[in-house]
Design a protein around this motif. Structure first.
Motif, mmCIF file in Angstrom:
data_model
loop_
_atom_site.group_PDB
_atom_site.id
_atom_site.type_symbol
_atom_site.label_atom_id
_atom_site.label_comp_id
_atom_site.label_asym_id
_atom_site.label_seq_id
_atom_site.Cartn_x
_atom_site.Cartn_y
_atom_site.Cartn_z
ATOM 1 N N SER A 1 6.718 -0.514 7.606
ATOM 2 C CA SER A 1 6.317 0.657 6.835
ATOM 3 C C SER A 1 7.576 1.468 6.566
ATOM 4 O O SER A 1 8.431 1.605 7.440
ATOM 5 N N ASP B 1 0.402 13.776 7.164
ATOM 6 C CA ASP B 1 1.657 13.037 6.983
ATOM 7 C C ASP B 1 2.691 13.963 6.328
ATOM 8 O O ASP B 1 2.370 14.686 5.389
ATOM 9 N N ARG C 1 -1.000 9.349 -5.645
ATOM 10 C CA ARG C 1 -2.044 8.585 -6.351
ATOM 11 C C ARG C 1 -1.460 7.811 -7.524
ATOM 12 O O ARG C 1 -1.833 6.666 -7.778
ATOM 13 N N ASN D 1 0.589 5.122 1.163
ATOM 14 C CA ASN D 1 -0.231 5.974 2.031
ATOM 15 C C ASN D 1 0.273 7.408 2.066
ATOM 16 O O ASN D 1 1.468 7.640 2.255
ATOM 17 N N ARG E 1 0.489 4.920 -6.143
ATOM 18 C CA ARG E 1 -0.472 3.926 -5.648
ATOM 19 C C ARG E 1 -1.060 3.128 -6.812
ATOM 20 O O ARG E 1 -1.163 1.903 -6.752
ATOM 21 N N ARG F 1 0.842 -1.205 0.000
ATOM 22 C CA ARG F 1 0.000 0.000 0.000
ATOM 23 C C ARG F 1 0.862 1.235 0.000
ATOM 24 O O ARG F 1 1.917 1.283 0.606
ATOM 25 N N VAL G 1 5.036 10.353 1.997
ATOM 26 C CA VAL G 1 4.376 9.084 1.703
ATOM 27 C C VAL G 1 5.012 7.977 2.539
ATOM 28 O O VAL G 1 6.221 7.983 2.787
ATOM 29 N N ARG H 1 -1.668 10.210 4.176
ATOM 30 C CA ARG H 1 -2.836 10.643 4.941
ATOM 31 C C ARG H 1 -2.711 12.122 5.283
ATOM 32 O O ARG H 1 -1.598 12.661 5.328
ATOM 33 N N ASP I 1 3.599 0.652 2.883
ATOM 34 C CA ASP I 1 3.415 -0.547 3.700
ATOM 35 C C ASP I 1 3.996 -1.712 2.907
ATOM 36 O O ASP I 1 3.608 -1.952 1.766
#
Length: 150
Positions: free
Chosen positions: A114, A102, A134, A97, A137, A95, A105, A99, A108
């Motif tokens: 992480s 944060d 994005r 992330n 990801r 993953r 980035v 958020r 995971d």
């Protein structure tokens, strides 16, 4: 939330504005400190050298801080942080992330850890960081095995 277009590989994500600010500030500081060292008549050669060495040290630290990037290619991702570089296969990234709040980035990983990826950070250019996160990801989801595999 709209889907990010898949970037063509290889692609490099890095905080461009932050990098420009750090390198520009480092170069200006180096030039100013060196000029002051050369213009002060009361300084001896050793003192001038220590001024120039200190200016070079400042420039080196700022250059090191501007180093982070994330490079994605067909085989995986290379994460270059301030002092370490790590190569990851796509399957290792479960993953991506970013958020709210944060500083950068986080990836995971399949080993249960992480990892920060400082090459995508929302500091000065928040919208660019969101687009980059994005895109990374989408690449990880399309190329990795994902958490449900095997």
């Amino acid at each position: 939330m709209s889907e990010s277009p898949m970037p063509a590989l290889p692609v490099t994500f890095r905080p461009g504005r932050t990098r420009a600010v750090l390198l520009t500030a480092g170069a200006v500081m180096f030039a100013v400190i060196t000029a002051v060292a050369l213009m002060l008549e009361k300084l001896g050669p050793g003192e001038r050298a220590s001024f120039i060495f200190t200016a070079a040290l400042f420039l080196g630290v700022l250059a090191m801080l501007s180093r982070p990037k994330v490079v994605a290619d067909e085989d995986g991702v290379t994460v270059v942080n301030i002092t370490r570089t790590r190569r990851l296969a796509w399957a290792e990234i479960l993953r991506v992330n970013l958020r709210p709040g944060d500083p950068w980035v986080f990836l995971d990983l399949s080993d249960g850890t992480s990892m920060p990826a400082l090459g995508i950070q929302p500091g000065i250019a928040k919208q660019q960081a969101i687009r980059d996160a994005r895109a990374l990801r989408a690449l990880a989801e399309s190329r990795g095995t994902g958490p449900d595999a095997g």
